[in-house]
Structure formats: structure tokens, C-alpha cells
Design an enzyme around this catalytic site. Structure first.
Site, PDB file in Angstrom:
ATOM      1  N   ASP A  91       0.846  -1.187   0.000  1.00 37.52           N
ATOM      2  CA  ASP A  91       0.000   0.000   0.000  1.00 37.52           C
ATOM      3  C   ASP A  91       0.885   1.242   0.000  1.00 37.52           C
ATOM      4  OD1 ASP A  91      -3.205   0.426   0.739  1.00 37.52           O
ATOM      5  OD2 ASP A  91      -1.966   2.163   1.256  1.00 37.52           O
ATOM      6  N   ASP A 140       4.090   1.868  -4.124  1.00 38.01           N
ATOM      7  CA  ASP A 140       3.497   2.848  -5.029  1.00 38.01           C
ATOM      8  C   ASP A 140       3.308   2.142  -6.364  1.00 38.01           C
ATOM      9  OD1 ASP A 140       2.775   4.875  -6.738  1.00 38.01           O
ATOM     10  OD2 ASP A 140       4.481   6.183  -6.273  1.00 38.01           O
ATOM     11  N   VAL A 141       2.071   1.763  -6.672  1.00 34.41           N
ATOM     12  CA  VAL A 141       1.840   0.962  -7.880  1.00 34.41           C
ATOM     13  C   VAL A 141       2.160   1.720  -9.156  1.00 34.41           C
ATOM     14  CG1 VAL A 141       0.109  -0.524  -6.801  1.00 34.41           C
ATOM     15  CG2 VAL A 141      -0.631   1.580  -7.980  1.00 34.41           C
ATOM     16  N   TYR A 173     -12.922   7.733 -14.702  1.00 36.03           N
ATOM     17  CA  TYR A 173     -12.835   6.484 -13.939  1.00 36.03           C
ATOM     18  C   TYR A 173     -13.295   5.318 -14.801  1.00 36.03           C
ATOM     19  CZ  TYR A 173     -13.723   2.994 -10.307  1.00 36.03           C
ATOM     20  OH  TYR A 173     -13.715   1.840  -9.558  1.00 36.03           O
ATOM     21  N   LYS A 220     -11.224   1.896 -16.205  1.00 32.95           N
ATOM     22  CA  LYS A 220     -11.666   0.519 -16.002  1.00 32.95           C
ATOM     23  C   LYS A 220     -11.926  -0.186 -17.332  1.00 32.95           C
ATOM     24  CE  LYS A 220     -11.270   0.739 -11.604  1.00 32.95           C
ATOM     25  NZ  LYS A 220     -10.204  -0.005 -10.904  1.00 32.95           N
ATOM     26  N   THR A 260     -16.844   1.642   0.580  1.00 34.28           N
ATOM     27  CA  THR A 260     -15.475   2.008   0.943  1.00 34.28           C
ATOM     28  C   THR A 260     -15.330   3.523   0.846  1.00 34.28           C
ATOM     29  OG1 THR A 260     -14.677   1.864  -1.337  1.00 34.28           O
ATOM     30  CG2 THR A 260     -14.582  -0.158  -0.015  1.00 34.28           C
TER      31      THR A 260
END
Length: 269
Positions: free
Chosen positions: A37, A59-60, A151, A155, A186
């Protein structure tokens, strides 16, 4: 059908929400879990609650950070059997009001983050002849709600990328699964509406990830009946399809910006 007991599972964005629930569910099923994370301290705290788990900073969006994470997992727990690409962020509102920084951040985390993980994790899996990538995407991979233009675009991109990679990995022993849930309870969904569909608790998404580990499939909608609705829309003529989507898919342009202020400041700035 794979037995999760003894598998090494790396989860991105695993400190909170869906990622934390997934880590707990897989650990309960007998997997050894590594949580990555951007908030390394939170990752470590979440991992401390689970038997044998580790939590590491990740850090992706940074390929080097992603490689360090995977290397550390391999060194401490063993080769990664399953990578759960869960990290994601979302800005909500009218498309013309979306800050450029938010757009770039969404594409960096949601798309480049998945690409980095798949590109770095799959070579070792292919060499061993087994492994799995589970991408936690969204029903927005197939639908495009008003107020979620960028967004939804991220996706859609992830679904297309995974579809192509799956074909390249055919007969390699490496599975690619895409999970597409509706709105989940969430921080990411704070201030948004779920429309006619009830919000999903993170544990339901975690259970779906576990089911994909046990029985890999290319795609899974959550709830499952959403997939039926989407397949129906695919058969509807384009003009009528737009009407149906306006009727069935929630309009997020009316989301509460005040409720989302804290989340968007932490995740998108």
C-alpha cells in the site's frame, strides 16, 4: 480448482477497504498474504492482525517500487502465486470540472498500476508454469456512469488490457481474472449513489476474489445478475441502449462533493 492453503498472495492497495478484507479472507482460507500500500504504516498495521502476513510500502504507479515489493515478498514468503491488483482511485463529478491532476492520477493508479504489476509478476509465474493475476476492476469496465467519465475510461482500459494479456498467456499456466463489482462500501465510494443496486460490503468482494482463486475464470460480475443485464444491453440498438443506461445506471454528477473532499484530497492530489 486451486486450494488457497499455502499460496503466497500479494495484494496491492491492501491496507484498507476491499484490499484489507481480501487479505483477511485469504489468510483465513490458509494463504500467506503480503499487503502492499502507498501507506506503508497502514499496510504493516493491517498485516499485523493476520497470521504470517507482511505489510510493505508500495506505489503501484512506480515500476521500481512495484519490483521492490515483489522482490521483498519473494524473499520473505516465497514466490508469488497470486497477485491481486486492487489499488484504485476515483474522482466523481461533471467531466468538465475534473482537475487534470485527478485525471492523470486515476490513469496512473488504475491503469499503469495494473500494467506494472502484471508485467513484473507474470514472467516468474510463466517460468514456473502456474500463477494467477486477479484484477479488482469495476462494473464501470462495461458501463460508463455519468459523473465517472475518466474512472470508467480507466476501467474499460484495464478490461481491454487483461483480455489481451490473457490471450498472450494462453496455455502458459497463468490465469488472468477480472472482478467487476458494483458500488462497494469504501472510502472510494463516499458521497456517491448506488442507485437501484445495494452497496456491497468489502467482504463480499473479498469472497469473490477467493472464489476466483479457487476456480479461476476470465470475468466475474458482482452481483452476478449484473452480468446478465450488461449482456442484455449489448443486444439493444445503440440509441435505445443509451436510454436504458440513463434509466438503469446511476447519475454520479449529483454526488456530494463535501462528503468526498477528504478522500479526494488524500487520493488524488
Amino acid at each position: 480448482m486451486a486450494d488457497p492453503r499455502g499460496l503466497v498472495v500479494a495484494i496491492t492497495g491492501g491496507a484498507r477497504g476491499i484490499g484489507a478484507a481480501t487479505a483477511a479472507t485469504l489468510a483465513e482460507a490458509g494463504a500467506t498474504v503480503a499487503i502492499g500500500d502507498i501507506d506503508g504504516e497502514a499496510a504493516a498495521a493491517t498485516a499485523a492482525e493476520l497470521p504470517g502476513a507482511i505489510g510493505l510500502p508500495l506505489d503501484v504507479t512506480d515500476a521500481e517500487s512495484h519490483q521492490r515489493f515483489l522482490d521483498a515478498v519473494a524473499q520473505r514468503l516465497g514466490a508469488v502465486d497470486v497477485l491481486v491488483a486492487n489499488a484504485g482511485v476515483m474522482w466523481v463529478g461533471r467531466f468538465e470540472d475534473e482537475p487534470v491532476t485527478a485525471t492523470r492520477r486515476m490513469f496512473a493508479v488504475n491503469v499503469e498500476g495494473v500494467i506494472n504489476g502484471m508485467r513484473l509478476a507474470t514472467p516468474a509465474m510463466r517460468k514456473r508454469g502456474r500463477g494467477q493475476i486477479v484484477v479488482v476492476a469495476s462494473v464501470a469496465s462495461r458501463l460508463a456512469p455519468r459523473g465517472e467519465a475518466s474512472y470508467a475510461a480507466t476501467k474499460h482500459a484495464v478490461l481491454g488490457y487483461c483480455t489481451a494479456v490473457r490471450q498472450e498467456l494462453h496455455r502458459s499456466g497463468v490465469d488472468v481474472s477480472v472482478l467487476m463489482p458494483t458500488v462497494v462500501e469504501t472510502d472510494l465510494a463516499a458521497g456517491t449513489s448506488s442507485g437501484i443496486v445495494k452497496r456491497l460490503p468489502p467482504r463480499h468482494v473479498a469472497d469473490a476474489v477467493l472464489s476466483l482463486v479457487r476456480r479461476p475464470r476470465p470475468e466475474l460480475y458482482l452481483p452476478k445478475h449484473v452480468g446478465v443485464s450488461i449482456r442484455f444491453l449489448d443486444l439493444v440498438p445503440a440509441r435505445l441502449r443509451g436510454f436504458c443506461q440513463r434509466l438503469l445506471v446511476v447519475d454520479q454528477t449529483s454526488s456530494d462533493p463535501g462528503t468526498r473532499e477528504d478522500y479526494q484530497r488524500r487520493s488524488l492530489e
